[in-house]
Design a protein around this motif. Sequence first.
Motif, PDB file in Angstrom:
ATOM      1  N   THR A  77       0.849  -1.195   0.000  1.00  0.00           N
ATOM      2  CA  THR A  77       0.000   0.000   0.000  1.00  0.00           C
ATOM      3  C   THR A  77       0.883   1.243   0.000  1.00  0.00           C
ATOM      4  OG1 THR A  77      -1.640  -1.214   1.306  1.00  0.00           O
ATOM      5  CG2 THR A  77      -1.889   1.176   1.161  1.00  0.00           C
ATOM      6  N   VAL A  78       0.532   2.203  -0.833  1.00  0.00           N
ATOM      7  CA  VAL A  78       1.225   3.489  -0.851  1.00  0.00           C
ATOM      8  C   VAL A  78       0.342   4.493  -0.134  1.00  0.00           C
ATOM      9  CG1 VAL A  78       2.151   5.341  -2.277  1.00  0.00           C
ATOM     10  CG2 VAL A  78       2.455   2.956  -2.977  1.00  0.00           C
ATOM     11  N   LEU A  79       0.838   4.976   1.008  1.00  0.00           N
ATOM     12  CA  LEU A  79       0.061   5.841   1.904  1.00  0.00           C
ATOM     13  C   LEU A  79       0.646   7.247   1.925  1.00  0.00           C
ATOM     14  CD1 LEU A  79       0.308   3.243   4.718  1.00  0.00           C
ATOM     15  CD2 LEU A  79      -1.911   3.920   3.848  1.00  0.00           C
ATOM     16  N   GLN A  80      -0.203   8.196   2.187  1.00  0.00           N
ATOM     17  CA  GLN A  80       0.255   9.563   2.398  1.00  0.00           C
ATOM     18  C   GLN A  80       0.661   9.717   3.855  1.00  0.00           C
ATOM     19  OE1 GLN A  80      -2.318  12.581   0.818  1.00  0.00           O
ATOM     20  NE2 GLN A  80      -1.567  14.162   2.211  1.00  0.00           N
ATOM     21  N   ALA A  81       1.871  10.226   4.086  1.00  0.00           N
ATOM     22  CA  ALA A  81       2.355  10.396   5.461  1.00  0.00           C
ATOM     23  C   ALA A  81       1.539  11.452   6.190  1.00  0.00           C
ATOM     24  CB  ALA A  81       3.824  10.801   5.450  1.00  0.00           C
ATOM     25  N   ASP A  82       1.176  11.126   7.436  1.00  0.00           N
ATOM     26  CA  ASP A  82       0.522  12.121   8.290  1.00  0.00           C
ATOM     27  C   ASP A  82       0.910  11.835   9.741  1.00  0.00           C
ATOM     28  OD1 ASP A  82      -1.065  10.016   9.048  1.00  0.00           O
ATOM     29  OD2 ASP A  82      -2.930  10.829   8.231  1.00  0.00           O
ATOM     30  N   ALA A  83       0.109  12.288  10.671  1.00  0.00           N
ATOM     31  CA  ALA A  83       0.504  12.235  12.085  1.00  0.00           C
ATOM     32  C   ALA A  83       0.572  10.821  12.636  1.00  0.00           C
ATOM     33  CB  ALA A  83      -0.470  13.076  12.916  1.00  0.00           C
ATOM     34  N   GLU A  84      -0.154   9.888  12.044  1.00  0.00           N
ATOM     35  CA  GLU A  84      -0.213   8.530  12.575  1.00  0.00           C
ATOM     36  C   GLU A  84       0.428   7.571  11.590  1.00  0.00           C
ATOM     37  OE1 GLU A  84      -3.565   5.754  14.842  1.00  0.00           O
ATOM     38  OE2 GLU A  84      -4.151   7.560  13.751  1.00  0.00           O
ATOM     39  N   MET A  85       1.347   6.722  12.066  1.00  0.00           N
ATOM     40  CA  MET A  85       2.087   5.808  11.199  1.00  0.00           C
ATOM     41  C   MET A  85       1.147   4.847  10.470  1.00  0.00           C
ATOM     42  SD  MET A  85       5.486   6.075  11.129  1.00  0.00           S
ATOM     43  CE  MET A  85       6.207   4.454  10.943  1.00  0.00           C
ATOM     44  N   ASP A  86       1.340   4.728   9.167  1.00  0.00           N
ATOM     45  CA  ASP A  86       0.620   3.774   8.318  1.00  0.00           C
ATOM     46  C   ASP A  86      -0.886   4.014   8.277  1.00  0.00           C
ATOM     47  OD1 ASP A  86       3.100   2.526   8.038  1.00  0.00           O
ATOM     48  OD2 ASP A  86       2.694   1.112   9.661  1.00  0.00           O
ATOM     49  N   ALA A  87      -1.336   5.186   8.699  1.00  0.00           N
ATOM     50  CA  ALA A  87      -2.779   5.426   8.782  1.00  0.00           C
ATOM     51  C   ALA A  87      -3.241   6.542   7.850  1.00  0.00           C
ATOM     52  CB  ALA A  87      -3.174   5.752  10.215  1.00  0.00           C
ATOM     53  N   GLY A  88      -2.352   7.028   6.986  1.00  0.00           N
ATOM     54  CA  GLY A  88      -2.708   8.124   6.098  1.00  0.00           C
ATOM     55  C   GLY A  88      -3.588   7.678   4.939  1.00  0.00           C
ATOM     56  N   PRO A  89      -4.056   8.641   4.146  1.00  0.00           N
ATOM     57  CA  PRO A  89      -4.873   8.324   2.974  1.00  0.00           C
ATOM     58  C   PRO A  89      -4.116   7.421   1.993  1.00  0.00           C
ATOM     59  CG  PRO A  89      -4.930  10.679   3.447  1.00  0.00           C
ATOM     60  CD  PRO A  89      -3.871  10.096   4.313  1.00  0.00           C
ATOM     61  N   VAL A  90      -4.848   6.543   1.323  1.00  0.00           N
ATOM     62  CA  VAL A  90      -4.258   5.558   0.411  1.00  0.00           C
ATOM     63  C   VAL A  90      -4.239   6.112  -1.010  1.00  0.00           C
ATOM     64  CG1 VAL A  90      -4.526   3.266  -0.595  1.00  0.00           C
ATOM     65  CG2 VAL A  90      -4.970   3.619   1.848  1.00  0.00           C
ATOM     66  N   TRP A  91      -3.060   6.125  -1.601  1.00  0.00           N
ATOM     67  CA  TRP A  91      -2.916   6.566  -2.988  1.00  0.00           C
ATOM     68  C   TRP A  91      -2.930   5.397  -3.967  1.00  0.00           C
ATOM     69  CZ3 TRP A  91      -2.331  11.402  -5.388  1.00  0.00           C
ATOM     70  CH2 TRP A  91      -2.444  12.497  -4.521  1.00  0.00           C
ATOM     71  N   ALA A  92      -2.544   4.234  -3.522  1.00  0.00           N
ATOM     72  CA  ALA A  92      -2.569   3.049  -4.393  1.00  0.00           C
ATOM     73  C   ALA A  92      -2.308   1.817  -3.547  1.00  0.00           C
ATOM     74  CB  ALA A  92      -1.512   3.153  -5.493  1.00  0.00           C
ATOM     75  N   SER A  93      -2.833   0.698  -3.992  1.00  0.00           N
ATOM     76  CA  SER A  93      -2.534  -0.581  -3.338  1.00  0.00           C
ATOM     77  C   SER A  93      -2.591  -1.689  -4.382  1.00  0.00           C
ATOM     78  CB  SER A  93      -3.513  -0.874  -2.196  1.00  0.00           C
ATOM     79  OG  SER A  93      -4.831  -1.003  -2.682  1.00  0.00           O
ATOM     80  N   VAL A  94      -1.670  -2.637  -4.251  1.00  0.00           N
ATOM     81  CA  VAL A  94      -1.593  -3.764  -5.181  1.00  0.00           C
ATOM     82  C   VAL A  94      -1.402  -5.035  -4.365  1.00  0.00           C
ATOM     83  CG1 VAL A  94      -0.281  -4.847  -7.046  1.00  0.00           C
ATOM     84  CG2 VAL A  94      -0.636  -2.365  -7.064  1.00  0.00           C
ATOM     85  N   ASN A  95      -2.246  -6.018  -4.586  1.00  0.00           N
ATOM     86  CA  ASN A  95      -2.146  -7.290  -3.870  1.00  0.00           C
ATOM     87  C   ASN A  95      -1.474  -8.353  -4.731  1.00  0.00           C
ATOM     88  OD1 ASN A  95      -3.491  -5.976  -1.836  1.00  0.00           O
ATOM     89  ND2 ASN A  95      -5.151  -7.459  -1.677  1.00  0.00           N
ATOM     90  N   PHE A  96      -1.002  -9.414  -4.076  1.00  0.00           N
ATOM     91  CA  PHE A  96      -0.356 -10.526  -4.783  1.00  0.00           C
ATOM     92  C   PHE A  96      -0.585 -11.812  -4.003  1.00  0.00           C
ATOM     93  CE2 PHE A  96       2.796  -8.446  -2.026  1.00  0.00           C
ATOM     94  CZ  PHE A  96       3.215  -9.495  -1.235  1.00  0.00           C
TER      95      PHE A  96
END
Length: 591
Positions: free
Chosen positions: A100-119
Amino acid sequence: MRILFLTHSFNSLTQRLHAELTQQGHDVSIEFDINDAVTIEAVRLFQPDLIVAPYLRRAIPEAIWRQHLCLVVHPGVEGDRGPSALDWAILNGEREWGVTVLQADAEMDAGPVWASVNFPMRAARKSSLYRNEVTEAAVAAVLQAIDRFATGKFIPEHPNESGSDALGKWRPLVKQSDRRIDWLADDTQTVLRKIHSADGSPGIDDALLGVACRLYNAGEEDTLRGAPGEIIARRHGAVCRATRDGAVWIGHVKKIVSGEKTFKLPATLVLHDRLGVIPEATLALDVPPARLTYKDIWYEEKAGVGYLHFDFYNGAMSTEQCQRLREAYLQACRRPTRVIVLMGGPDFWSNGIHLNCIEAADSPADESWRNINAMDDLAQAIITTDSHLTIAALQGNTAAGGVFLALSADRLYARNGVVLNPHYKNMGNLYGSEYWSYLLPKRMGERGREVMGNRLPLGAGAAKRVGLIDDCFGGSVNEFVAMTKSVAESLARDSAYETRLEAKRRRRVQDESVKSLETYRAEELERLKLNFYGFDPSYHVARYNFVFRVPHSWTPLHLARHRQRIKNARPSDADASSRSDAVISESVPGM
């Protein structure tokens, strides 16, 4: 677009993303995340349009993410949070995972999602999953996020607002207690999941023959059996340990010594004085590929083609491994085939000499000399082969001496996505050998010097464009292997085969008449003597820093392009860059 990478190190994923984005024409610079002040300065100097964090171990400073869009690559499915995402996925036996590609904000790994790819998950070491499935998904996700950013229209959503069927949730740091092995109770697959989940780092705390150590590089054994927990066999550096329903091989360990720093080594090298009557379990070179056992070199043939596989942990090749591989290659040359394909392994083709084994030797200088000569002997055997046409098939990444060993073959093919580092200087200005001074100009002319001096990774596509390799194809390892076999078998049955082979022989004779291979080798080794035995300790310092994972003090100038513009920033920039190069590339464990 001006893109700044903030990263803990120039690891395999960071190198791949650098190669992909520069190939697309983006202006990319790199800053190691050493401390907030350095990071803030880097952003001020480069003035990026976008900041990408491929590999971080701490949060981006608030002063940066509030002013700039920062995209963080997280090796977990959408909604996953925590520092041990991939570890938990392996431990829990997840069938599907993602990036998951996340936007950095105040909380780790909890920012808005810009893209995600599963496998789909594969039963494999964490390091192998990271270099393959995770890297491919991360590249796809980052490229998608950059495209969305470029449009100026995409509005990212927080995971809990997306309405997706995300598998993710908050998971804490995996502790040693979470993956401690009970050799009497755990079955083989449980043992493998636990060791796989810690491969690369941090390893599994355990003990072998009374020696406290961390375990790495495990694989299943399908035949040998013994009492649970007992060491029942050894083979080429690995030891076999029985489980309650089978056995596993443990290839590498790190000895635990209170108050001392240690590093990974082949298991039998650490346990050499305790192995006693532990039997050596021999294995035929032509062991069936489907056989579940420890094998680092094996051979198969089909339709006039011999395939020589060598899957060395982290791509590093010790003196003994080089010698065994040369002997296996000479055996392959005696077979009634027409083409020999040097397959390497799915994670790495080769990264050259084994820096960890060298560091562990009584005389690292002497072992460096033995190791490079063993590499040269192998390269010479390939270069002088006049009975077969040869192909180097790069399933995985390769660096330094491994690149030039691959050039020893008549043809060089790479999987799309493979990263090549065709230079030595990042290891304390090492001069290098493997007949590179013959092979590189022969293939690339004067452009070869530019590649050697560049000191940056090349993606397979870029390597093809500059003439370093002949072609690249195949998205996955399996696809590349299938396509390579098709190419090799077609070459073996080509009506012009004998003409090609005779032309190869004539070229070798002509090249030898101009300047002998022995002369090239002697000249290279004379320069290497200065690296190994001379007054300048740069190689030995760089090797030590690499093996012991000494933290970065600054970002080398060839990576931090934004700092190249600073005049007289410190009195010895050039020397500082050279010293810090020793620790910039975690994906290159050997030379």
